[in-house]
Write a protein that holds these residues in place. Sequence first.
Motif, short mmCIF file in Angstrom:
data_model
loop_
_atom_site.label_atom_id
_atom_site.label_comp_id
_atom_site.label_asym_id
_atom_site.label_seq_id
_atom_site.Cartn_x
_atom_site.Cartn_y
_atom_site.Cartn_z
N GLY A 220 0.81 -1.12 0.05
CA GLY A 220 0.13 0.08 -0.06
C GLY A 220 0.92 1.24 -0.17
O GLY A 220 0.22 2.54 -0.08
N GLY A 223 1.15 3.01 -3.77
CA GLY A 223 0.11 3.78 -4.14
C GLY A 223 -0.63 3.60 -5.65
O GLY A 223 -1.51 3.89 -6.25
N CYS A 224 0.40 2.48 -6.33
CA CYS A 224 0.26 2.07 -7.48
C CYS A 224 -1.09 1.44 -8.05
O CYS A 224 -1.82 1.21 -9.03
CB CYS A 224 1.38 1.36 -8.32
N CYS A 225 -1.69 0.58 -6.75
CA CYS A 225 -2.96 -0.23 -7.03
C CYS A 225 -4.09 0.36 -6.47
O CYS A 225 -5.15 -0.23 -5.97
CB CYS A 225 -2.51 -1.60 -6.32
N ARG A 226 -4.10 1.66 -6.14
CA ARG A 226 -5.39 2.25 -5.49
C ARG A 226 -6.21 2.38 -6.63
O ARG A 226 -6.13 2.56 -7.99
CB ARG A 226 -4.96 3.70 -5.28
N THR A 228 -10.88 3.00 -7.25
CA THR A 228 -12.10 3.57 -6.69
C THR A 228 -13.33 2.48 -6.76
O THR A 228 -13.70 1.82 -7.75
CB THR A 228 -12.65 4.74 -7.52
N MET A 233 -11.69 5.44 -2.18
CA MET A 233 -10.35 4.92 -2.68
C MET A 233 -10.07 3.66 -1.90
O MET A 233 -10.01 3.71 -0.68
CB MET A 233 -9.39 6.07 -2.61
N LYS A 234 -9.47 2.70 -2.55
CA LYS A 234 -9.05 1.37 -1.99
C LYS A 234 -7.84 1.21 -2.64
O LYS A 234 -7.50 1.73 -3.75
CB LYS A 234 -9.98 0.34 -2.26
N PHE A 235 -6.98 0.14 -1.74
CA PHE A 235 -5.97 -0.58 -2.42
C PHE A 235 -6.07 -1.74 -2.71
O PHE A 235 -6.27 -2.65 -1.66
CB PHE A 235 -4.59 -0.09 -1.41
N ASP A 239 -6.54 -3.85 0.98
CA ASP A 239 -7.85 -4.00 1.00
C ASP A 239 -8.59 -4.93 0.30
O ASP A 239 -9.84 -5.58 0.66
CB ASP A 239 -8.77 -2.55 0.69
#
Length: 280
Positions: A220, A223-226, A228, A233-235, A239
């Motif tokens: 996490g 932030g590349c795998c964020r 919606t 916003m999820k990761f 998540d």
Amino acid sequence: MARIIEKTNLNDNTIKFVVRSPEIARKALPGQFIILRLDERGERVPFTISDTDDENVTIIVQVVGGTTMRMNELKAGDGFLDFVGPLGVPTELDDLKGKNVCVVGGGLGTAIAYPQAKYLHEIGANVDVIMGFKNKDLIILHDELKACSDNLYITTDDGSFGKQGFVTQVLEENIKAGKTYDHVLTIGPVIMMKNVVKVTKPHNIPTTVSMNSIMVDGTGMCGCCRLTVGGKMKFACVDGPDFDGFLVDFDEAMNRGRNYLEEERDHICRLTGEVRNGKI
């Protein structure tokens, strides 16, 4: 160091590694992943766990970049400096016992779909599996999936094996023919999962999508795998990687994935020595 017990080339660019890691093997559940590092200077790379036994963890790797090219040079008896897991939230499968479930995968997503189909089969779900590949030479885990599914459907883009076309066509045909699915799980390219949801949503079939393909760092922090999901916003790595497909903003995820396409191509060319646009 996590020792490689077995290395198998499944096709020209896909490798199966069986790695001795009892602590991870005894705790891992479908949907979870590991992070490995080859050596002290190596990058940290997440790989979804494809299978386990009491002592070993299986990962399936596609040779597409620098680290995976180095992994392809390894052999049984070699090892990984770091092999950490299980990470991520397990796929919620226990409530599907006795239900009619369809697992839909594409390409390397088959390696992630397999543990889910296997677990569902073991708990007594009725499992249909639909897998898609570009051609017959890229098919992996055919026998394993056949053993844990009530019905296995294979599609190829060129018609060289199974049905010519896409997994979404088979899924839609099954639904129109009267098959009732209580849940659909889909794993593969983002565009494929988006189109699976387009098929299931009008029929209100709950659909779980696995967004592990957009993970990079696995913690996490990068932030590349964020993405919606339901306006929030999820990761994918912390998540997920599984989410309600009806709520995922696929277009946003695909647009972000194209941000560095040119740089990635240049990176691969430098690694392989391939000449592209007059450049090495």
